[in-house]
Design a protein around this motif. Structure first.
Motif, PDB file in Angstrom:
ATOM      1  N   GLN A 224       1.881  10.066  -5.387  1.00  0.00           N
ATOM      2  CA  GLN A 224       2.554  11.071  -5.066  1.00  0.00           C
ATOM      3  C   GLN A 224       3.543  11.488  -5.743  1.00  0.00           C
ATOM      4  O   GLN A 224       3.655  12.846  -6.246  1.00  0.00           O
ATOM      5  N   ALA A 225       4.397  10.736  -6.238  1.00  0.00           N
ATOM      6  CA  ALA A 225       5.576  11.080  -7.187  1.00  0.00           C
ATOM      7  C   ALA A 225       5.039  11.351  -8.502  1.00  0.00           C
ATOM      8  O   ALA A 225       5.749  12.157  -9.228  1.00  0.00           O
ATOM      9  N   LEU A 226       3.891  10.908  -8.883  1.00  0.00           N
ATOM     10  CA  LEU A 226       3.234  11.116 -10.120  1.00  0.00           C
ATOM     11  C   LEU A 226       2.182  12.315 -10.189  1.00  0.00           C
ATOM     12  O   LEU A 226       1.690  12.459 -11.229  1.00  0.00           O
ATOM     13  N   ASP A 227       2.188  12.783  -8.820  1.00  0.00           N
ATOM     14  CA  ASP A 227       1.185  14.059  -8.713  1.00  0.00           C
ATOM     15  C   ASP A 227      -0.532  13.521  -9.086  1.00  0.00           C
ATOM     16  O   ASP A 227      -0.912  14.003  -9.824  1.00  0.00           O
ATOM     17  N   LEU A 228      -0.685  12.236  -8.924  1.00  0.00           N
ATOM     18  CA  LEU A 228      -1.871  11.580  -9.158  1.00  0.00           C
ATOM     19  C   LEU A 228      -2.931  11.326  -7.880  1.00  0.00           C
ATOM     20  O   LEU A 228      -2.432  11.148  -6.945  1.00  0.00           O
ATOM     21  N   SER A 229      -4.232  11.307  -8.153  1.00  0.00           N
ATOM     22  CA  SER A 229      -5.181  10.757  -7.073  1.00  0.00           C
ATOM     23  C   SER A 229      -4.909   9.492  -6.960  1.00  0.00           C
ATOM     24  O   SER A 229      -4.806   8.676  -7.920  1.00  0.00           O
ATOM     25  N   PHE A 230      -5.203   9.050  -5.636  1.00  0.00           N
ATOM     26  CA  PHE A 230      -5.004   7.683  -5.045  1.00  0.00           C
ATOM     27  C   PHE A 230      -6.298   7.236  -4.140  1.00  0.00           C
ATOM     28  O   PHE A 230      -6.449   8.075  -3.419  1.00  0.00           O
ATOM     29  N   ARG A 231      -6.780   6.265  -4.217  1.00  0.00           N
ATOM     30  CA  ARG A 231      -7.786   5.497  -3.718  1.00  0.00           C
ATOM     31  C   ARG A 231      -7.556   4.080  -3.434  1.00  0.00           C
ATOM     32  O   ARG A 231      -6.934   3.300  -4.239  1.00  0.00           O
TER      33      ARG A 231
ATOM     34  N   THR B   5       0.908  -1.272  -0.196  1.00  0.00           N
ATOM     35  CA  THR B   5      -0.106   0.029  -0.025  1.00  0.00           C
ATOM     36  C   THR B   5       0.948   1.147  -0.123  1.00  0.00           C
ATOM     37  O   THR B   5       0.722   2.218  -0.680  1.00  0.00           O
ATOM     38  N   LEU B   6       2.047   1.371   0.748  1.00  0.00           N
ATOM     39  CA  LEU B   6       2.819   2.137   0.735  1.00  0.00           C
ATOM     40  C   LEU B   6       3.440   2.690  -0.458  1.00  0.00           C
ATOM     41  O   LEU B   6       3.725   3.846  -1.035  1.00  0.00           O
ATOM     42  N   MET B   7       3.672   1.452  -1.334  1.00  0.00           N
ATOM     43  CA  MET B   7       4.449   1.630  -2.551  1.00  0.00           C
ATOM     44  C   MET B   7       3.625   2.132  -3.584  1.00  0.00           C
ATOM     45  O   MET B   7       4.072   3.268  -4.380  1.00  0.00           O
ATOM     46  N   VAL B   8       2.372   1.967  -3.489  1.00  0.00           N
ATOM     47  CA  VAL B   8       1.490   2.399  -4.631  1.00  0.00           C
ATOM     48  C   VAL B   8       0.965   3.840  -4.059  1.00  0.00           C
ATOM     49  O   VAL B   8       0.808   4.660  -5.205  1.00  0.00           O
ATOM     50  N   LYS B   9       0.933   4.128  -2.918  1.00  0.00           N
ATOM     51  CA  LYS B   9       0.746   5.644  -2.516  1.00  0.00           C
ATOM     52  C   LYS B   9       1.850   6.487  -2.759  1.00  0.00           C
ATOM     53  O   LYS B   9       1.538   7.607  -3.165  1.00  0.00           O
ATOM     54  N   THR B  10       3.002   5.914  -2.699  1.00  0.00           N
ATOM     55  CA  THR B  10       4.074   6.719  -2.788  1.00  0.00           C
ATOM     56  C   THR B  10       4.269   7.155  -4.455  1.00  0.00           C
ATOM     57  O   THR B  10       4.547   8.219  -4.836  1.00  0.00           O
ATOM     58  N   LEU B  11       3.900   5.857  -5.158  1.00  0.00           N
ATOM     59  CA  LEU B  11       3.711   6.110  -6.573  1.00  0.00           C
ATOM     60  C   LEU B  11       2.947   7.324  -7.004  1.00  0.00           C
ATOM     61  O   LEU B  11       3.276   8.188  -7.991  1.00  0.00           O
TER      62      LEU B  11
ATOM     63  N   THR C  46       9.362  12.966   2.845  1.00  0.00           N
ATOM     64  CA  THR C  46       8.332  13.551   1.768  1.00  0.00           C
ATOM     65  C   THR C  46       8.734  13.252   0.374  1.00  0.00           C
ATOM     66  O   THR C  46       9.783  13.097   0.034  1.00  0.00           O
ATOM     67  N   VAL C  47       7.575  13.106  -0.331  1.00  0.00           N
ATOM     68  CA  VAL C  47       7.800  12.816  -1.859  1.00  0.00           C
ATOM     69  C   VAL C  47       7.336  13.941  -2.822  1.00  0.00           C
ATOM     70  O   VAL C  47       6.263  14.468  -2.678  1.00  0.00           O
ATOM     71  N   GLU C  48       8.319  14.223  -3.459  1.00  0.00           N
ATOM     72  CA  GLU C  48       7.946  15.393  -4.498  1.00  0.00           C
ATOM     73  C   GLU C  48       7.602  14.953  -5.683  1.00  0.00           C
ATOM     74  O   GLU C  48       8.204  13.708  -6.340  1.00  0.00           O
ATOM     75  N   PRO C  49       6.672  15.297  -6.370  1.00  0.00           N
ATOM     76  CA  PRO C  49       6.102  14.874  -7.738  1.00  0.00           C
ATOM     77  C   PRO C  49       7.289  14.951  -8.676  1.00  0.00           C
ATOM     78  O   PRO C  49       8.113  15.999  -8.722  1.00  0.00           O
ATOM     79  N   VAL C  50       7.558  14.050  -9.603  1.00  0.00           N
ATOM     80  CA  VAL C  50       8.409  14.097 -10.566  1.00  0.00           C
ATOM     81  C   VAL C  50       7.930  14.215 -12.120  1.00  0.00           C
ATOM     82  O   VAL C  50       8.600  14.644 -13.136  1.00  0.00           O
TER      83      VAL C  50
END
Length: 282
Positions: free
Chosen positions: A15-22, A7-13, A155-159
């Motif tokens: 955030q890195a792609l600046d996309l909404s997550f559910r 779950t953390l991996m997908v949530k981090t992904l 913190t994860v910054e969008p790339v």
């Protein structure tokens, strides 16, 4: 395997792609409307008129984590079919487009565990890849323990943005692949089918072979891998590397194979070993 930070991996992904997550936790009592959404009765305070309004469910996000997807019955699992193929959902005769890019990742428990339901073949086929996640190595586990038990927070910054992702997806399709390699993929997929194969190995161990969507997935993922490797053309190595996660959930072995511990990866390895390769690989 629980506790591997899926779950953390997908949530981090996301955030890195600046996309909404559910995240959707699939349980035995989960209903299709819990995923897609439902209509609710509302009233216009100005006119007093009542009307139905569609209340979007958690499926309306860019990245969806379907956690323990095989904990819920097939009726609810099938609610994802239209979304995964058409990138839209239909409710009450109305079609609602999903946000793009749209990406579903799912985890599942071993089918031997109590309270699990096998995923329908039609739904399995719509997942691009089946990736196995095992326990970390000794060094990786040390890194996990040392970095997650202290007071430091990261913190994860969008790339990348969603629009940039869509541009990259279009670029992947422009990666070239030779006709010889396309024919090779077609032969590999056809040989995996017991009713049309010339392989005695497949006839003995395979119950159900891969369909045309598997060939499409293999070519597209090989193109993506080539691009990640800095190449603008697919080579044989790309196809062989991606064949395992692409075919892992699309080739079904028979009961005899399960009894003898012959899994899909072994079938894929045999296909790669025995199918004649084209002389030109680029």
């Amino acid at each position: 395997v629980p506790g591997l930070a899926k779950t953390l991996m997908v949530k981090t992904l996301s955030q890195a792609l600046d996309l909404s997550f559910r995240r959707i936790q699939f349980t035995p009592d989960l209903m299709p409307t819990d995923i897609i959404g439902t209509e609710i009765l509302e009233e216009d305070h100005a006119t007093g008129k009542r009307f139905f309004k569609f209340n979007k469910g958690p499926l309306f996000a860019n990245i969806i984590l379907a956690d323990e997807i095989n904990r819920t019955p097939p009726k609810t699992q099938s609610a994802l079919l239209e979304a995964m193929q058409e990138f839209e959902v239909t409710y009450g005769g109305q079609t609602y487009p999903l946000d793009r890019p749209f990406f579903i990742l799912a985890t599942q428990n071993p089918i031997e565990q109590a309270g699990t339901y096998p995923l329908p073949e039609a739904q399995l086929d719509r997942f691009l890849l089946f990736v196995k996640i095992g326990y970390p190595t000794e060094q990786e586990e040390y890194g996990i323990l040392s970095s997650t038990t202290g007071s430091n927070t990261q913190t994860v910054e969008p790339v990348l943005s969603g629009e940039e992702i869509r541009q990259i997806q279009s670029l992947v399709r422009d990666v070239s692949i030779s006709d010889d390699l396309i024919n090779y993929v077609g032969k590999l997929i056809r040989t995996s089918r017991p009713d049309t194969t010339t392989s005695d190995y497949v006839k003995e161990w395979v119950r159900w072979g891969a369909g045309p969507r598997a060939g499409q997935a293999l070519i597209l993922t090989a193109k993506a891998r080539a691009l990640l490797k800095g190449r603008y053309a697919v080579i044989m190595e790309d196809l062989h590397t991606m064949a395992y996660p692409v075919l892992r959930h699309r080739i079904l072995v028979n009961f005899k194979a399960e009894a003898e511990n012959v899994n899909t990866d072994l079938v894929t390895a045999e296909l790669i070993r025995t199918i004649e390769r084209p002389k030109i690989s680029v």
